[in-house]
Design an enzyme around this catalytic site. Sequence first.
Site, PDB file in Angstrom:
ATOM      1  N   GLU A 288       0.819  -1.216   0.000  1.00 22.16           N
ATOM      2  CA  GLU A 288       0.000   0.000   0.000  1.00 22.16           C
ATOM      3  C   GLU A 288       0.849   1.260   0.000  1.00 22.16           C
ATOM      4  OE1 GLU A 288      -4.411  -0.950   1.828  1.00 22.16           O
ATOM      5  OE2 GLU A 288      -3.094   0.317   2.976  1.00 22.16           O
ATOM      6  N   HIS A 309       8.421 -26.387  -1.439  1.00 21.09           N
ATOM      7  CA  HIS A 309       7.764 -27.484  -2.143  1.00 21.09           C
ATOM      8  C   HIS A 309       6.589 -26.984  -2.976  1.00 21.09           C
ATOM      9  CE1 HIS A 309      10.096 -30.536   0.135  1.00 21.09           C
ATOM     10  NE2 HIS A 309      10.192 -29.502   0.973  1.00 21.09           N
ATOM     11  N   LYS A 423     -14.037   0.210  -4.323  1.00 19.22           N
ATOM     12  CA  LYS A 423     -15.129   0.520  -3.383  1.00 19.22           C
ATOM     13  C   LYS A 423     -16.256   1.238  -4.118  1.00 19.22           C
ATOM     14  CE  LYS A 423     -12.391   1.000   0.835  1.00 19.22           C
ATOM     15  NZ  LYS A 423     -11.860   1.943   1.797  1.00 19.22           N
TER      16      LYS A 423
HETATM   17  O1  PA5 Z   1      -3.428   1.053   5.920  1.00 18.21           O
HETATM   18  C1  PA5 Z   1      -4.554   1.472   5.707  1.00 18.21           C
HETATM   19  O2  PA5 Z   1      -4.835   2.681   5.789  1.00 18.21           O
HETATM   20  C2  PA5 Z   1      -5.683   0.529   5.353  1.00 18.21           C
HETATM   21  O3  PA5 Z   1      -5.244  -0.764   5.153  1.00 18.21           O
HETATM   22  C3  PA5 Z   1      -6.723   0.520   6.457  1.00 18.21           C
HETATM   23  O4  PA5 Z   1      -6.112   0.139   7.658  1.00 18.21           O
HETATM   24  C4  PA5 Z   1      -7.873  -0.433   6.141  1.00 18.21           C
HETATM   25  O5  PA5 Z   1      -8.467  -0.096   4.916  1.00 18.21           O
HETATM   26  C5  PA5 Z   1      -8.927  -0.364   7.242  1.00 18.21           C
HETATM   27  O6  PA5 Z   1      -9.380   0.932   7.391  1.00 18.21           O
HETATM   28  P1  PA5 Z   1     -10.128   1.402   8.696  1.00 18.21           P
HETATM   29  O7  PA5 Z   1      -9.233   1.269   9.844  1.00 18.21           O
HETATM   30  O8  PA5 Z   1     -10.491   2.826   8.407  1.00 18.21           O
HETATM   31  O9  PA5 Z   1     -11.349   0.526   8.836  1.00 18.21           O
END
Ligand code: PA5
Length: 435
Positions: A288, A309, A423
């Site tokens: 990310e 494996h 989304k």
């Molecule tokens: O690193 C990030 O920002 C994302 O992976 C969020 O943690 C994830 O989408 C969950 O979001 P939230 O904590 O708002 O539910």
Amino acid sequence: MTVNIDLSKSGIDLKDLLKYKEQIEIIHKDLNRRANDEKDFVGWLELPTNYDKKEFARIKAAAKRIRKDSDILVVIGIGGSYLGARAVIDALTSNFYNMLPNKVRKFPKILYAGNNLSADYINDLIEAIGDSDFSVNVISKSGTTTEPAIAFRIFREILESKYGIEEARSRIYVTTDKERGALKQLADKEGYEQFVIPDNVGGRYSVLTAVGLLPIASAGVDIDRLMAGARVAQEKYADSNLKYNDCYKYAVARNILHKSNKKNIEILVNYEPKMHYFTEWWKQLYGESEGKDLKGIFPAGVDNTTDLHSMGQYIQEGRRELFETVININKPSSSLKINVDEDNLDGINYLSGKDLNYINKKAMEGVVEAHTSGDVPNIIVNIEKINEETIGHLIYFFEKACAISGGILGVNPFNQPGVEKYKTNMFKLLEKPGY
Ligand code: PA5
């Protein structure tokens, strides 16, 4: 040294590495300048020393209460609100933690929800909980994420019908933003105990906040020692000089392999099954943070020797765009000797008297040699042993290296604009109001 890196199998020489010295000084300065900006996302940089001590004590008290009144803690969250807690709990408890008898485990089982949209998963979880006493820790920074919101609605209803509204309230712990989001509003209205995710700490950098710490403490892990380990790392990697900073060396090494050697995929390798979720956490952190603007090293992971494996063939002889980062644990936590068998029908008497850790280590050494000779450079991260201090240290090491690496790559390692695309489509298909 609890953690250090070895670049001798990476094919990178120190001279090339140190060409990045000035660029690293600039990125280092920029990060430090932003660390205390409430509106930025660099709050994790000083978290091991600069955290809310009162809330920390409340986390410990809540974990104690959960231990007293619950056989199970259901941790609801996804992505950065899930993976860090699971990584630490798995690394620091028995491989079979949830299966141990209560007397041996001594702390509640930790089960997870809100990290998928599978009805089967939730139904199976409800069946697994059965008549057991349980509490819920729902974690969401935005407070609006679909998966945890659905899971929380379901488990809140179960808690309320099992214990009544009042007692259910005392079994719900909410970790969210200090003022925004649907979850915050709900928590205020219902009077649930709340823990705050600081504004300037993004989801995937939040394991050392209440996001990770409440579930981790509930599993009996010593969060003081975890933070102490991270503190050691904070101090150790505060040196702006690349020559003396292993964390920065790792960030530079992976970028050299990517840019100069056309290695587009990094595989994090472990030889301890309990590190599986640590790899999942690392994958999210780097995926990310770096995968944007048509750039980024693709983070993958293997659990060895299991995956030798399955994925070993590809790594040895497939497309040559891979490099590996190997977590080498110097002192395993337990040992196991192989006995002699008179008949030796299985043909493994040559191993009798040897410790399984020794065999695991020889496997690792053999694999490192094989892969590096097959043009898969290896960066080795040595850790003394798996414990609270070293895991806290490693978390900080990889977080800081990720921020530095994002700087080298020229991306913003603290946003994730790309996750909105699916989304929007999903909400349109679900006819969510406003889409
Ligand atoms: O690193 C990030 O920002 C994302 O992976 C969020 O943690 C994830 O989408 C969950 O979001 P939230 O904590 O708002 O539910």
